[in-house]
Design a protein around this motif. Structure first.
Motif, PDB file in Angstrom:
ATOM      1  N   ALA A  55       0.818  -1.206   0.000  1.00  0.00           N
ATOM      2  CA  ALA A  55       0.000   0.000   0.000  1.00  0.00           C
ATOM      3  C   ALA A  55       0.862   1.271   0.000  1.00  0.00           C
ATOM      4  O   ALA A  55       0.510   2.272  -0.640  1.00  0.00           O
ATOM      5  N   GLY A  56       1.986   1.222   0.701  1.00  0.00           N
ATOM      6  CA  GLY A  56       2.836   2.415   0.776  1.00  0.00           C
ATOM      7  C   GLY A  56       4.081   2.325  -0.068  1.00  0.00           C
ATOM      8  O   GLY A  56       5.067   3.022   0.214  1.00  0.00           O
ATOM      9  N   ALA A  57       4.054   1.509  -1.111  1.00  0.00           N
ATOM     10  CA  ALA A  57       5.246   1.285  -1.935  1.00  0.00           C
ATOM     11  C   ALA A  57       5.762   2.579  -2.565  1.00  0.00           C
ATOM     12  O   ALA A  57       6.979   2.830  -2.564  1.00  0.00           O
ATOM     13  N   TRP A  58       4.853   3.409  -3.076  1.00  0.00           N
ATOM     14  CA  TRP A  58       5.310   4.634  -3.760  1.00  0.00           C
ATOM     15  C   TRP A  58       5.935   5.618  -2.777  1.00  0.00           C
ATOM     16  O   TRP A  58       6.917   6.306  -3.104  1.00  0.00           O
ATOM     17  N   LYS A  59       5.416   5.667  -1.556  1.00  0.00           N
ATOM     18  CA  LYS A  59       5.992   6.544  -0.547  1.00  0.00           C
ATOM     19  C   LYS A  59       7.387   6.067  -0.137  1.00  0.00           C
ATOM     20  O   LYS A  59       8.317   6.867   0.018  1.00  0.00           O
ATOM     21  N   ILE A  60       7.513   4.760   0.020  1.00  0.00           N
ATOM     22  CA  ILE A  60       8.808   4.204   0.410  1.00  0.00           C
ATOM     23  C   ILE A  60       9.839   4.431  -0.694  1.00  0.00           C
ATOM     24  O   ILE A  60      10.988   4.804  -0.419  1.00  0.00           O
ATOM     25  N   ASN A  61       9.437   4.227  -1.941  1.00  0.00           N
ATOM     26  CA  ASN A  61      10.357   4.444  -3.067  1.00  0.00           C
ATOM     27  C   ASN A  61      10.807   5.893  -3.147  1.00  0.00           C
ATOM     28  O   ASN A  61      11.979   6.189  -3.401  1.00  0.00           O
ATOM     29  N   LEU A  62       9.875   6.816  -2.930  1.00  0.00           N
ATOM     30  CA  LEU A  62      10.224   8.233  -2.967  1.00  0.00           C
ATOM     31  C   LEU A  62      11.159   8.590  -1.825  1.00  0.00           C
ATOM     32  O   LEU A  62      12.122   9.351  -2.000  1.00  0.00           O
ATOM     33  N   ALA A  63      10.890   8.031  -0.649  1.00  0.00           N
ATOM     34  CA  ALA A  63      11.763   8.277   0.506  1.00  0.00           C
ATOM     35  C   ALA A  63      13.167   7.737   0.245  1.00  0.00           C
ATOM     36  O   ALA A  63      14.169   8.383   0.590  1.00  0.00           O
ATOM     37  N   ILE A 114      17.427  -1.421   4.431  1.00  0.00           N
ATOM     38  CA  ILE A 114      16.572  -2.522   4.895  1.00  0.00           C
ATOM     39  C   ILE A 114      15.140  -2.313   4.411  1.00  0.00           C
ATOM     40  O   ILE A 114      14.475  -3.255   3.961  1.00  0.00           O
ATOM     41  N   ALA A 115      14.672  -1.061   4.478  1.00  0.00           N
ATOM     42  CA  ALA A 115      13.326  -0.754   3.972  1.00  0.00           C
ATOM     43  C   ALA A 115      13.228  -1.064   2.479  1.00  0.00           C
ATOM     44  O   ALA A 115      12.235  -1.634   2.011  1.00  0.00           O
ATOM     45  N   GLY A 116      14.270  -0.685   1.735  1.00  0.00           N
ATOM     46  CA  GLY A 116      14.279  -0.987   0.304  1.00  0.00           C
ATOM     47  C   GLY A 116      14.318  -2.477   0.033  1.00  0.00           C
ATOM     48  O   GLY A 116      13.675  -2.967  -0.906  1.00  0.00           O
ATOM     49  N   GLY A 117      15.059  -3.213   0.862  1.00  0.00           N
ATOM     50  CA  GLY A 117      15.131  -4.663   0.698  1.00  0.00           C
ATOM     51  C   GLY A 117      13.796  -5.332   0.960  1.00  0.00           C
ATOM     52  O   GLY A 117      13.386  -6.257   0.242  1.00  0.00           O
ATOM     53  N   ILE A 118      13.088  -4.868   1.992  1.00  0.00           N
ATOM     54  CA  ILE A 118      11.765  -5.418   2.293  1.00  0.00           C
ATOM     55  C   ILE A 118      10.807  -5.170   1.138  1.00  0.00           C
ATOM     56  O   ILE A 118      10.074  -6.064   0.705  1.00  0.00           O
ATOM     57  N   LEU A 119      10.826  -3.948   0.625  1.00  0.00           N
ATOM     58  CA  LEU A 119       9.922  -3.593  -0.472  1.00  0.00           C
ATOM     59  C   LEU A 119      10.220  -4.396  -1.725  1.00  0.00           C
ATOM     60  O   LEU A 119       9.312  -4.955  -2.346  1.00  0.00           O
ATOM     61  N   THR A 120      11.482  -4.477  -2.099  1.00  0.00           N
ATOM     62  CA  THR A 120      11.858  -5.202  -3.313  1.00  0.00           C
ATOM     63  C   THR A 120      11.512  -6.680  -3.212  1.00  0.00           C
ATOM     64  O   THR A 120      10.964  -7.273  -4.150  1.00  0.00           O
ATOM     65  N   THR A 121      11.818  -7.280  -2.077  1.00  0.00           N
ATOM     66  CA  THR A 121      11.539  -8.699  -1.885  1.00  0.00           C
ATOM     67  C   THR A 121      10.044  -8.981  -1.922  1.00  0.00           C
ATOM     68  O   THR A 121       9.594  -9.946  -2.545  1.00  0.00           O
ATOM     69  N   TYR A 122       9.263  -8.131  -1.272  1.00  0.00           N
ATOM     70  CA  TYR A 122       7.817  -8.329  -1.218  1.00  0.00           C
ATOM     71  C   TYR A 122       7.203  -8.255  -2.612  1.00  0.00           C
ATOM     72  O   TYR A 122       6.335  -9.054  -2.971  1.00  0.00           O
ATOM     73  N   LEU A 123       7.655  -7.282  -3.400  1.00  0.00           N
ATOM     74  CA  LEU A 123       7.101  -7.124  -4.744  1.00  0.00           C
ATOM     75  C   LEU A 123       7.569  -8.225  -5.689  1.00  0.00           C
ATOM     76  O   LEU A 123       6.863  -8.590  -6.639  1.00  0.00           O
ATOM     77  N   MET A 124       8.749  -8.791  -5.455  1.00  0.00           N
ATOM     78  CA  MET A 124       9.274  -9.852  -6.315  1.00  0.00           C
ATOM     79  C   MET A 124       8.503 -11.159  -6.144  1.00  0.00           C
ATOM     80  O   MET A 124       8.376 -11.941  -7.097  1.00  0.00           O
ATOM     81  N   ILE A 125       7.984 -11.402  -4.938  1.00  0.00           N
ATOM     82  CA  ILE A 125       7.297 -12.671  -4.679  1.00  0.00           C
ATOM     83  C   ILE A 125       5.791 -12.499  -4.766  1.00  0.00           C
ATOM     84  O   ILE A 125       5.026 -13.211  -4.125  1.00  0.00           O
ATOM     85  N   SER A 126       5.361 -11.515  -5.573  1.00  0.00           N
ATOM     86  CA  SER A 126       3.929 -11.294  -5.753  1.00  0.00           C
ATOM     87  C   SER A 126       3.275 -12.560  -6.301  1.00  0.00           C
ATOM     88  O   SER A 126       3.747 -13.180  -7.252  1.00  0.00           O
ATOM     89  N   GLY A 127       2.182 -12.952  -5.693  1.00  0.00           N
ATOM     90  CA  GLY A 127       1.491 -14.172  -6.099  1.00  0.00           C
ATOM     91  C   GLY A 127       1.861 -15.348  -5.243  1.00  0.00           C
ATOM     92  O   GLY A 127       1.214 -16.386  -5.278  1.00  0.00           O
ATOM     93  N   GLU A 128       2.945 -15.209  -4.481  1.00  0.00           N
ATOM     94  CA  GLU A 128       3.363 -16.270  -3.575  1.00  0.00           C
ATOM     95  C   GLU A 128       3.059 -15.846  -2.136  1.00  0.00           C
ATOM     96  O   GLU A 128       2.769 -14.696  -1.848  1.00  0.00           O
ATOM     97  N   THR A 129       3.142 -16.786  -1.242  1.00  0.00           N
ATOM     98  CA  THR A 129       2.928 -16.476   0.172  1.00  0.00           C
ATOM     99  C   THR A 129       4.231 -15.960   0.769  1.00  0.00           C
ATOM    100  O   THR A 129       5.205 -16.711   0.855  1.00  0.00           O
TER     101      THR A 129
END
Length: 227
Positions: A55-63, A114-129
């Motif tokens: 939900a906050g991906a764009w805010k995190i990317n901008l930060a 670390i915030a960037g790593g969490i975001l990237t990893t979460y978006l990469m495994i889209s569709g998986e648990t």
């Protein structure tokens, strides 16, 4: 102008451009904006639902995009402080000031990474648990790095600089007293509220505005007289 003994070679003392005083102002604005974006996207409660990542991906990317430039501006701010102190710089307290400043910046960068790593990893495994424990761990690690260790290094930076000001009388005593009080709060008060981090950029902004005002009021204060 100064002469090297026994020669006719003259050199002029290098000084930081007056415009560099804006570095602290730029740091304060960029750092605060980056933190505000990040904190508004990431819930304070570590155990909160992990839906905030998407939900906050764009805010995190901008930060994440703003923070490196804030770090560059902070390095320039350190240069402005040294330029202000000039020959009155105390080696002992200056070492503490530089060391704690660099540690603060390094920890902030690690927390953002670390915030960037969490975001990237979460978006990469889209569709998986996703492995939610990793997200929880990363969020807790970010919080401890930024609010426990980085803030205390910021407090040490403030105390060392205020001490230099008092010893050299290079800044008003009231400004040093305010710095001591804010630094003491950062060192003693254990606060996991993400917004408390804004105390440091607000202080840098205040110092930079004061230095800029002094430079505009006394533009020739650092001109070196001839021998």
């Amino acid at each position: 102008m100064m002469k090297i003994s026994g020669t006719d070679i003259e050199y002029r003392r290098l000084t930081t451009p007056r415009a560099a005083a804006f570095a602290g102002i730029l740091f304060g604005l960029l750092f605060s904006a980056s933190l505000a974006l990040l904190r508004s996207a990431i819930p304070t409660d570590i155990s909160a639902d992990t839906s905030w990542v998407e939900a906050g991906a764009w805010k995190i990317n901008l930060a994440l995009g703003l923070m490196p430039f804030a770090g560059i501006a902070y390095l320039w701010f350190i240069g402005v402080v040294r330029d202000k102190l000039g020959e009155f710089e105390d080696k002992f307290f200056s070492t503490v000031f530089f060391g704690s400043s660099l540690l603060f910046l390094a920890m902030v960068f690690i927390s953002m990474a670390i915030a960037g790593g969490i975001l990237t990893t979460y978006l990469m495994i889209s569709g998986e648990t996703p492995d939610y424990t990793v997200i929880y761990f990363g969020r807790a690690l970010m919080l401890h790095i930024s609010n426990v260790y980085a803030l205390r290094m910021a407090g040490v930076t403030m105390i060392s600089l205020a001490t230099i000001w008092i010893r050299t009388a290079s800044m008003p005593r009231w400004l040093a007293v305010i710095t001591y009080l804010l630094a003491l709060a950062l060192l003693v008060v254990v606060n996991y509220s993400p917004w408390v981090t804004l105390v440091f950029p607000a202080w840098v902004l205040l110092i930079s505005l004061f230095i800029l005002w002094m430079r505009l009021k006394h533009p020739d204060e650092q001109i070196l007289a001839s021998d």
